[in-house]
Design a protein around this motif. Structure first.
Motif, PDB file in Angstrom:
ATOM      1  N   ALA A  15       0.844  -1.077   0.110  1.00 30.81           N
ATOM      2  CA  ALA A  15       0.049  -0.076  -0.117  1.00 30.81           C
ATOM      3  C   ALA A  15       0.742   1.103   0.101  1.00 30.81           C
ATOM      4  N   ILE A  16       0.440   2.238  -0.757  1.00 30.72           N
ATOM      5  CA  ILE A  16       1.290   3.595  -0.762  1.00 30.72           C
ATOM      6  C   ILE A  16       0.046   4.618  -0.634  1.00 30.72           C
ATOM      7  N   PHE A  17       0.566   5.527   0.445  1.00 33.96           N
ATOM      8  CA  PHE A  17      -0.130   6.701   0.661  1.00 33.96           C
ATOM      9  C   PHE A  17       1.042   7.732   0.148  1.00 33.96           C
ATOM     10  N   VAL A  18       0.156   8.665  -0.565  1.00 35.13           N
ATOM     11  CA  VAL A  18       0.848   9.941  -1.034  1.00 35.13           C
ATOM     12  C   VAL A  18       0.629  11.177  -0.223  1.00 35.13           C
ATOM     13  N   LYS A  19       1.323  11.780   0.295  1.00 34.34           N
ATOM     14  CA  LYS A  19       1.003  13.121   1.243  1.00 34.34           C
ATOM     15  C   LYS A  19       1.631  14.402   0.696  1.00 34.34           C
ATOM     16  N   GLU A  20       0.653  15.045   0.217  1.00 34.92           N
ATOM     17  CA  GLU A  20       1.066  16.553  -0.121  1.00 34.92           C
ATOM     18  C   GLU A  20       1.748  17.279   0.727  1.00 34.92           C
ATOM     19  N   PRO A  21       2.547  18.470   0.172  1.00 30.46           N
ATOM     20  CA  PRO A  21       3.539  18.967   0.986  1.00 30.46           C
ATOM     21  C   PRO A  21       2.759  20.012   2.140  1.00 30.46           C
ATOM     22  N   ASN A  22       1.328  20.244   2.042  1.00 35.12           N
ATOM     23  CA  ASN A  22       0.750  20.922   2.845  1.00 35.12           C
ATOM     24  C   ASN A  22      -0.014  20.248   4.117  1.00 35.12           C
ATOM     25  N   LYS A  23       0.372  18.852   3.993  1.00 35.19           N
ATOM     26  CA  LYS A  23      -0.198  17.911   4.967  1.00 35.19           C
ATOM     27  C   LYS A  23       0.845  17.614   6.109  1.00 35.19           C
ATOM     28  N   THR A  24       0.430  17.302   7.288  1.00 39.19           N
ATOM     29  CA  THR A  24       1.240  17.018   8.386  1.00 39.19           C
ATOM     30  C   THR A  24       1.561  15.839   8.916  1.00 39.19           C
ATOM     31  N   LEU A  25       2.494  15.026   9.273  1.00 40.09           N
ATOM     32  CA  LEU A  25       2.460  13.625   9.775  1.00 40.09           C
ATOM     33  C   LEU A  25       2.907  13.811  11.233  1.00 40.09           C
ATOM     34  N   ASP A  26       2.289  13.169  12.040  1.00 42.89           N
ATOM     35  CA  ASP A  26       2.466  12.921  13.582  1.00 42.89           C
ATOM     36  C   ASP A  26       3.031  11.602  13.777  1.00 42.89           C
ATOM     37  N   ASP A  27       3.341  11.150  15.210  1.00 39.98           N
ATOM     38  CA  ASP A  27       4.009  10.100  15.446  1.00 39.98           C
ATOM     39  C   ASP A  27       3.132   8.916  15.162  1.00 39.98           C
ATOM     40  N   GLU A  28       1.789   9.132  15.107  1.00 42.55           N
ATOM     41  CA  GLU A  28       0.830   8.032  14.904  1.00 42.55           C
ATOM     42  C   GLU A  28       0.988   7.386  13.303  1.00 42.55           C
ATOM     43  N   ALA A  29       1.170   8.595  12.607  1.00 41.75           N
ATOM     44  CA  ALA A  29       1.360   7.976  11.136  1.00 41.75           C
ATOM     45  C   ALA A  29       2.784   7.323  11.081  1.00 41.75           C
ATOM     46  N   ARG A  30       3.851   7.863  11.732  1.00 42.00           N
ATOM     47  CA  ARG A  30       5.190   7.025  11.633  1.00 42.00           C
ATOM     48  C   ARG A  30       5.003   5.695  12.059  1.00 42.00           C
ATOM     49  N   LEU A  31       4.152   5.378  13.146  1.00 40.16           N
ATOM     50  CA  LEU A  31       3.977   4.030  13.825  1.00 40.16           C
ATOM     51  C   LEU A  31       3.090   3.114  12.829  1.00 40.16           C
ATOM     52  N   PHE A  32       2.165   3.913  12.315  1.00 39.42           N
ATOM     53  CA  PHE A  32       1.506   2.871  11.335  1.00 39.42           C
ATOM     54  C   PHE A  32       2.135   2.659  10.159  1.00 39.42           C
ATOM     55  N   ALA A  33       3.079   3.469   9.602  1.00 44.10           N
ATOM     56  CA  ALA A  33       3.739   3.250   8.093  1.00 44.10           C
ATOM     57  C   ALA A  33       4.849   2.323   8.514  1.00 44.10           C
ATOM     58  N   ASP A  34       5.385   1.384   7.353  1.00 44.81           N
ATOM     59  CA  ASP A  34       6.675   0.706   7.470  1.00 44.81           C
ATOM     60  C   ASP A  34       7.944   1.799   7.130  1.00 44.81           C
ATOM     61  N   THR A  35       7.350   2.640   6.301  1.00 48.09           N
ATOM     62  CA  THR A  35       8.514   3.782   6.021  1.00 48.09           C
ATOM     63  C   THR A  35       7.771   5.040   5.352  1.00 48.09           C
ATOM     64  N   VAL A  36       8.227   6.137   5.825  1.00 50.55           N
ATOM     65  CA  VAL A  36       8.037   7.305   5.428  1.00 50.55           C
ATOM     66  C   VAL A  36       9.309   8.147   4.592  1.00 50.55           C
ATOM     67  N   VAL A  37       9.070   8.371   3.235  1.00 51.12           N
ATOM     68  CA  VAL A  37      10.145   8.683   2.556  1.00 51.12           C
ATOM     69  C   VAL A  37       9.844   9.883   1.676  1.00 51.12           C
TER      70      VAL A  37
END
Length: 659
Positions: free
Chosen positions: A119-141
């Motif tokens: 699965a791939i989630f695409v994040k736009e520049p104006n969206k923010t990521l919190d610690d919950e997102a980093r726990l959920f994903a295998d990788t944030v690149v």
């Protein structure tokens, strides 16, 4: 990061971990609806570089791709599907799981992806990521921006020569323009030709266009307390920009209400100019025209995101009362409930919209859902009313630059009563047009020519007005009913329109319980105008009765309340509410007589005051005939100057003692 990519001479992208080069040229599934265009290939190159460790057959992962450029979500979403098609075999009728991070269905998508291998989630520049997102994903690149090597590879893969001009075009054009130009069924050469034929206005983009000076809060005359709030907001935003306060200390929203044309939109422009921020705008109707409910919510979310990208900024939401209330039950309830819920989520949501002040406007604030006006959302509310005479003059000066003389000011004030700021702006445009047609410089005459037809009143008529209003002012001061702040009469009447030709303005009476004496004094002031006319002329005119606000009507209503609704008459008995008392006054002779006695008694008292203070009355009348307007201090000074000496009977003079 893009330097780790390797290409064959024909532009074939070599992907590591594979036994042979794989290229995103043909889809792995014939029923996949992702069509590979040149922009999609460009985006694919960046994704392949960012996800290099997972670019192997049947790799299992959940990735969040953080984009570095705006307006490219759809292109990168398509490219991500191509990437997943290249590393996994999907059953017919299924598609790779790719969606945007932080979208409306983000929570549902996160739950659904638990059953997916990739699965791939695409994040736009104006969206923010919190610690919950980093726990959920295998990788944030981070996806690297498109590079020259990506553009060269794309040109080669589409069988086009690598020309520097075309490479620069692919690197400089915004993603949304690339996506529009390179369409399915259109040759890449034709797409490039179209991009060159309709270039961005880059040559003039750096040269600012001449700006027409916009209004500031200093120009918002007659808007009342909302201007003070706006000035406080401007100071808070300046402190926020300087780092002296946090955004939590800045008001996040306000509700403006008032009739159409009162200048709510103009106020928002003035507020933005004073705060030094930009404005984004949306409304219920514009969001609704986007299409279905999902389209509505998406359009609304896009407007909020646009405001967030410009933060600090102001988001103006017009027609906010169109959302209505979730308490109303009708066939459209489900739609409106979802719309209101989406709006509430954007107003505060899980992550508070930092840097965005929401200014909402409406005509009917009472129809709003209570949750919209809850603390922290649009809890501050200011009513914007039609401008008064002085405010209308200020609005005229702002739009036309014209200052009227005394006679023109009087005519303008009379003829524009009840007009909005938008009406006066239109009047200014009409006056400028008339001046242009006559090849003349704009002047007060052109303004007056645009007004409704006025009739100048006779000298006798104006004197009768002066006597009437002077009587009100004099008795009010004598009985201590309230502070007189202004007395005014007019020399003109608007043809075909009922208008107030004279008035006395009173200051606010202190907040205290009212006694019988207070009501009797109010009745006396209502009767003072006709008492003055009787004293001076021996008659009084018909303007003192008829409408609900006329003197005799108001005095009768007060006397009726005193006798029947307040228990302050001849008995403590309360006869009923005012609506019933009017009927009782008509059909009950005894009740009618008691109301009559109150009016007659106060009328006798007022006539005595007028007769005793006739000199002061005449002085006020003569001053009004000269100036047509007086301040309360001027009236009080005349009354004091003509005050008759009184002999106190409380104490008898002491007699001298004889020897």
């Amino acid at each position: 990061m893009s330097d780790i990519l390797e290409f064959f001479e024909d532009g074939t992208l070599i992907l590591p971990y594979g036994s042979k080069p794989r290229v995103p040229w043909k889809l792995s599934q014939p029923d996949d609806d992702t069509f590979i265009t040149l922009p999609v290939f460009l985006a694919f190159c960046g994704i392949a570089s960012a996800l290099r460790p997972w670019n192997r057959r049947n790799a299992r992962f959940k990735a969040i791709l953080s984009l570095s450029e705006e307006s490219c979500l759809s292109v990168y979403t398509a490219a991500a599907r191509v990437f997943l098609n290249g590393i996994a075999d999907y059953k017919p009728g299924t598609r790779p799981f790719v969606t945007d991070w932080g979208g409306r269905y983000s929570n549902r998508d996160q739950f659904e992806v638990l059953t997916k291998d990739q699965a791939i989630f695409v994040k736009e520049p104006n969206k923010t990521l919190d610690d919950e997102a980093r726990l959920f994903a295998d990788t944030v690149v981070d996806v690297p921006p498109r590079s020259r090597r990506h553009a060269e590879a794309a040109l080669k893969r589409f069988g086009m020569p690598v020309i520097d001009r075309d490479v620069e075009l692919l690197l400089s054009e915004p993603w949304d323009r690339l996506d529009k130009a390179f369409q399915e069924g259109r040759s890449p050469n034709l797409s490039l030709q179209r991009l060159r034929r309709y270039p961005l206005p880059s040559a003039t983009a750096d040269v600012p266009e001449p700006q027409v000076p916009g209004p500031t809060l200093a120009d918002m005359h007659g808007y009342g307390p909302v201007v003070e709030w706006g000035n406080d907001l401007a100071r808070d935003i300046d402190d926020y920009k300087s780092g002296r306060i946090r955004w939590e200390d800045v008001d996040g929203g306000v509700l403006l209400s008032g009739p159409t044309g009162t200048g709510k939109t103009t106020f928002v422009r003035a507020l933005a100019n004073s705060c030094g921020v930009s404005v984004s705008a949306g409304s219920f109707s514009t969001w609704q025209t986007a299409g279905s409910l999902d389209d509505f919510l998406k359009a609304m979310r896009k407007t909020f995101e646009e405001a967030e990208s410009k933060a600090p900024s102001i988001l103006f939401v017009d027609e906010v009362d169109s959302f209505g209330s979730r308490n109303i039950r009708d066939y459209n309830r489900a739609y409106m409930t979802a719309a209101i819920s989406g709006f509430l989520e954007l107003l505060d949501g899980f992550h508070r919209r930092e840097g965005v002040v929401v200014v909402a406007a409406c005509n009917h604030p009472d129809s709003l859902d209570p949750a919209i006006r809850r603390a922290g959302r649009l809890d501050r509310h200011y009513q914007i009313t039609l401008p008064d005479a002085q405010s209308r003059l200020s609005i005229l000066k702002f739009h036309s630059g014209i200052e009227l003389d005394q006679s023109q000011t009087e005519m303008f004030g009379m003829a524009t009563e009840g007009l909005s700021g938008a009406d006066i702006e239109q009047l200014s445009r009409d006056a400028r047009r008339a001046a242009r047609r006559r090849l003349e410089v704009l002047s007060g005459t052109h303004i007056i020519d645009q007004l409704r037809a006025l009739t100048e009143l006779s000298e006798d008529f104006v004197r009768a007005l002066a006597v009437h209003e002077a009587g009100h002012a004099l008795v009010s001061i004598e009985v201590g009913h309230g502070e007189v702040t202004e007395v005014k009469i007019s020399r003109y009447r608007v043809e075909g329109k009922y208008s107030q030709l004279g008035y006395v303005q009173y200051g606010r009476i202190g907040a205290r319980p009212k006694t019988r004496a207070d009501y009797l004094n109010a009745i006396a002031v209502c009767l003072a105008g006709i008492a003055a006319e009787l004293e001076v002329f021996g008659w009084f005119a018909d303007g003192s009765s008829g409408s609900e606000t006329a003197d005799l009507n108001r005095a009768t209503e007060l006397a009726t309340m005193l006798e029947g609704a307040l228990g302050m008459g001849h008995t403590l008995l309360v006869e009923g509410p005012l609506e019933q008392l009017e009927r009782l006054r008509t059909y009950n002779p005894d009740f009618r007589r008691r109301v009559h006695d109150v009016l007659q008694s106060e009328f006798g008292r007022v006539k005595s005051i007028i007769q005793a203070r006739r000199t002061a009355l005449d002085a006020i009348v003569e001053r009004l005939m000269e100036t047509k307007a007086m301040t309360g201090d001027e009236v009080a000074e005349i009354v004091q100057r003509h005050k008759m000496p009184r002999v106190s009977l409380a104490k008898l003079p002491r007699r001298g003692t004889g020897a």
